[in-house]
Enzyme design. Structure first.
Site, PDB file in Angstrom:
ATOM      1  N   ALA A 295      46.073  48.391  18.248  1.00  0.00           N
ATOM      2  CA  ALA A 295      46.488  47.047  17.840  1.00  0.00           C
ATOM      3  C   ALA A 295      47.934  46.805  18.229  1.00  0.00           C
ATOM      4  CB  ALA A 295      46.312  46.893  16.329  1.00  0.00           C
TER       5      ALA A 295
ATOM      6  N   SER B 271      48.693  43.212  19.825  1.00  0.00           N
ATOM      7  CA  SER B 271      48.844  41.752  19.859  1.00  0.00           C
ATOM      8  C   SER B 271      48.824  41.144  18.478  1.00  0.00           C
ATOM      9  CB  SER B 271      47.709  41.131  20.669  1.00  0.00           C
ATOM     10  OG  SER B 271      47.683  41.687  21.946  1.00  0.00           O
TER      11      SER B 271
ATOM     12  N   TRP C  14      43.202  39.704  17.903  1.00  0.00           N
ATOM     13  CA  TRP C  14      42.560  40.063  19.172  1.00  0.00           C
ATOM     14  C   TRP C  14      42.272  41.554  19.275  1.00  0.00           C
ATOM     15  CZ3 TRP C  14      41.647  35.413  20.624  1.00  0.00           C
ATOM     16  CH2 TRP C  14      42.649  34.433  20.618  1.00  0.00           C
TER      17      TRP C  14
ATOM     18  N   ASP D  14      49.896  50.811  31.467  1.00  0.00           N
ATOM     19  CA  ASP D  14      49.577  51.070  32.878  1.00  0.00           C
ATOM     20  C   ASP D  14      48.211  51.728  33.004  1.00  0.00           C
ATOM     21  OD1 ASP D  14      52.977  51.962  33.803  1.00  0.00           O
ATOM     22  OD2 ASP D  14      51.946  50.031  33.756  1.00  0.00           O
TER      23      ASP D  14
ATOM     24  N   GLU E 272      45.899  51.803  30.738  1.00  0.00           N
ATOM     25  CA  GLU E 272      44.880  50.902  30.200  1.00  0.00           C
ATOM     26  C   GLU E 272      44.410  49.971  31.304  1.00  0.00           C
ATOM     27  OE1 GLU E 272      46.263  48.616  26.869  1.00  0.00           O
ATOM     28  OE2 GLU E 272      44.804  47.019  27.235  1.00  0.00           O
TER      29      GLU E 272
ATOM     30  N   ARG F 153      12.924  34.456  45.798  1.00  0.00           N
ATOM     31  CA  ARG F 153      12.879  32.989  45.706  1.00  0.00           C
ATOM     32  C   ARG F 153      12.612  32.381  47.076  1.00  0.00           C
ATOM     33  NH1 ARG F 153      12.674  28.836  41.876  1.00  0.00           N
ATOM     34  NH2 ARG F 153      13.474  26.947  42.872  1.00  0.00           N
TER      35      ARG F 153
ATOM     36  N   CYS G 196      24.030  31.592  43.565  1.00  0.00           N
ATOM     37  CA  CYS G 196      22.894  32.151  44.314  1.00  0.00           C
ATOM     38  C   CYS G 196      21.580  31.869  43.606  1.00  0.00           C
ATOM     39  CB  CYS G 196      23.038  33.675  44.454  1.00  0.00           C
ATOM     40  SG  CYS G 196      24.271  34.153  45.623  1.00  0.00           S
TER      41      CYS G 196
ATOM     42  N   GLY H  80      47.026  42.343  29.425  1.00  0.00           N
ATOM     43  CA  GLY H  80      48.058  41.665  30.213  1.00  0.00           C
ATOM     44  C   GLY H  80      47.423  40.565  31.030  1.00  0.00           C
TER      45      GLY H  80
END
Lengths: 417, 264
Positions: free
Chosen positions: A159, A161, A191, A275, A277, A303, A372, A399
């Site tokens: 935690a 943020s 968050w 970094d 993360e 298809r 698509c 980030g």
């Protein structure tokens, strides 16, 4: 040949994801691990975890997204623990698997390919929480917390943020005041992935508000500590099933021995962790892009329009080429940076660059995937909508794209000071 | 009963892959196609490892006959808990002609060489569906065989087996040494754990054998004329009650039902 193969498909041991059941010919688009430069061990690793995730998680992926919950989470965590997936970068002495970042990335990529939401929770647990403990916890803390996090009995979270501090995380307001052998925490976090479920959380708080970024300390907080509670689960656009919530601290007493790393040096713990993360979480968008290919390309060959399979039209061929080359380029960038980190060479610029590039490409590839499938891409019977909603998160979490660009730009500025 | 168990593992095209016939109809496309261990072989490996965990046998040796890539299949067996691997190197034309008779000769020779007490195989491979290797190996060795096993238990130097046959379940008791072939419901194979995968790859306990004149491979025993894909499914005629009942419900008037066999 076909009788036994069909019998195997229908046998109780195997479950088929909804997309293939719908008649999209073939299972998945193969990943060329020779081009990816993986070792034999890593190729075997990918095959094993892919099999595990397809059999155990794929049948539930759509429902997890629809209901915004993963009821089987605890059981699944324990199964991953048994397989050694929860502590890939943790040393063997701690009970981990003692492998590298690239191995961790391969596992998370395959998990994200099946369910990006569960992969995000997995990333928060295994990298944000476990890896930070591996890097900064002292012997006593490792002994107390690592085992259960690695077996899957406990879920981990991190935690930093707050409701008013996201990109400007250093301006966080959660206050940790020293009182004897304890620190009293007051404030909230927002968050927080795995917030509702986590048993062990790494929480960053301001121990010295005057010192701005030099006054942040990391704490290990246990669920159930008086004064610590979680509030409502957030109703997110995507990553539904990866539970996110607000954390509330009201005169919450945390023992001083639970400080992670040095006092007031939390920002170094946090930034260097960020970094890695970004590096590991970048495998999330790679997995999503692969999943888009797995779903869209077979569809294009089933298809029909104007008397032929639409995959044979030039514009569709172009789309397949664009999706594939974006994915391949992102993957090589990620794997190269991961290999460098495994050699001990950490580049903040490249870790930010990798997730910046992968995330933005994933959103684009997911949009192409929906296109698509045309109308079918727009309904929730097909997973393409989920892929887009999940992909978008990666441009924001760990980030924002803007912050990542700042990091890279500033790195170049500093070369010319 | 203690001793060595030989487990045969075959590298086949993965069960989930859509099979495509080569344009010249000489076989199926295998280049670049995902391969993995035959599912029935996985079940055999699991059973062997279980017996070792119960301390009823001492060593599990995984054997695979094929080209260089068969070593991946052996590695999977090692990661599941096998102790050693033996790769019998068969490639090129020999590999194209490799069939149950040749493999059983190899297994029989290896069983004698390794002094095996038990040979565990999958009941059949999902590429050729032969269901012959186990039976042939037992015949060549003059050993008893327990095929389509859905339950195996060791009792002294005998084996109690439950076989899944057309009429139901057959309970038999056979002497050792013996050949057992695994059926689907024998067990649920475990996933290899990461530490096991790493161990199996670091300690490369796989011997390489080249087949010699003792285990000679007969070239082109069974000539292959042509490989074609099955015809597309046509609509069938429904002579069961289902559609008739549907019509009855709709119209409200019962119709004369002529019972005949189901057409699927």
């Amino acid at each position: 040949m076909f009788a036994v193969r069909n019998a195997l498909r229908l046998s109780s041991r195997l479950s088929i994801p909804a997309v293939t059941r719908r008649g999209c010919a073939g299972a998945a688009i193969p990943v060329d691990d020779v081009v990816n430069g993986l070792t034999d061990e890593q190729i075997q690793l990918r095959q094993t975890v892919r099999k595990f995730f397809v059999e155990k998680l794929a049948p539930h992926a759509d429902e997890i997204d629809k209901k915004n919950e993963f009821p089987g989470m605890r059981g699944f965590w324990k199964e991953m623990g048994t397989m050694g997936l929860l502590g890939i970068t943790a040393p063997v002495e701690c009970g981990g698997t003692g492998l590298g970042y690239l191995d961790h990335i391969i596992v998370m990529e395959e998990l994200s390919r099946v369910s990006a939401a569960v992969a995000l929770s997995y990333g928060a647990h295994s990298n944000l929480c476990v890896n930070q403990l591996v890097r900064h916890a002292n012997e006593k803390q490792k002994e107390k917390y690592m085992t259960k996090l690695l077996t899957g009995e406990h879920v981990g979270a991190l935690a930093m943020s707050e409701p008013n501090a996201g990109s400007d995380v250093v301006s966080m307001k959660l206050r940790a005041k020293k009182e004897g052998d304890y620190y009293v925490l007051n404030g909230n976090k927002f968050w927080i992935t795995n917030g509702p479920d986590a048993d062990v959380l790494i929480v960053y708080a301001k121990t010295d508000p005057e010192a701005y970024q030099k006054g942040i300390t990391a704490f290990i907080v246990e669920k159930g500590t008086p004064g610590f509670s979680t509030a409502q689960k957030l109703d997110k656009l995507g990553m539904r099933g990866s539970n996110t919530c607000e954390l509330i601290f009201e005169d919450c007493k945390i023992p001083a021995e639970n400080i992670l790393g040095p006092l007031n040096k939390g920002v170094y713990v946090m930034m260097s962790g960020l970094d890695l993360e970004r590096l590991v979480l970048a495998s999330g968008p790679i997995g999503i892009m692969q999943a888009v290919l797995d779903a869209a390309i077979p569809y294009l060959h089933v298809r029909e329009a104007f008397g032929q399979k639409i995959g044979h039209f030039q514009l569709m061929q172009g789309k397949m080429a664009d999706m594939y080359t974006r994915l391949s380029a992102c993957r090589q960038y990620l794997y190269s940076v991961a290999r460098a980190c495994d050699k001990g060479h950490f580049s903040a610029k490249d870790c930010a660059g990798v997730i910046l590039y992968c995330a933005e490409n994933a959103t684009q590839v997911a949009l192409d995937g929906i296109q698509c499938l045309g109308g079918n891409g727009y309904i929730n019977d097909y997973p393409l909508g989920r892929f887009l909603r999940d992909a978008k998160l990666y441009e924001i979490g760990a980030g924002t794209s803007e912050v990542r660009r700042l990091i890279i730009g500033r790195a170049f500025n500093s070369l010319f000071k | 009963m203690s001793g060595r168990v030989l487990v045969g593992v075959k590298r086949v095209i993965d069960y989930a892959v859509k099979i495509r016939v080569k344009p010249d109809n000489t076989g199926v496309v295998t280049d670049g196609v995902k391969h993995s261990m035959n599912p029935f072989c996985e079940i055999a490996v699991e059973e062997a490892v279980k017996l070792k965990e119960k301390k009823l046998i001492k060593e599990v040796v995984a054997v695979s006959c094929g080209p260089q890539q068969s070593q991946e299949t052996i590695r999977t067996a090692l990661a599941m808990g096998a102790d050693r691997g033996i790769h019998v190197d068969v490639s090129g034309k020999d590999y194209e002609n490799l069939g149950p008779l040749q493999v059983s000769k190899i297994l029989a020779a290896l069983a004698k060489q390794e002094d095996a007490q038990l040979i565990l195989l999958g009941k059949q491979a999902i590429d050729d569906d032969c269901n012959q290797t186990g039976q042939m190996t037992a015949a060549l060795l003059d050993w008893p065989q327990g095929t389509f096993a859905s339950e195996v238990s060791l009792e002294g130097d005998k084996i109690n087996l439950v076989r899944e046959i057309d009429g139901g379940l057959e309970h038999i008791k056979i002497n050792t040494p013996a050949v057992i072939t695994a059926d689907l419901r024998l067990n649920t194979p475990r996933y290899a754990t990461l530490p096991n995968i790493m161990d199996s790859l670091m300690n490369n306990e796989t011997e390489l054998h080249k087949p010699n004149h003792r285990t000679s491979l007969c070239v082109g025993l069974i000539p292959l004329f042509e490989t074609v894909a099955p015809e597309d499914m046509q609509g069938g005629t429904d002579r069961s009650g289902a559609m008739l009942r549907h019509t009855v419900l709709q119209s409200g008037k019962p119709k004369r039902i002529i019972l005949s066999c189901l057409c699927i």
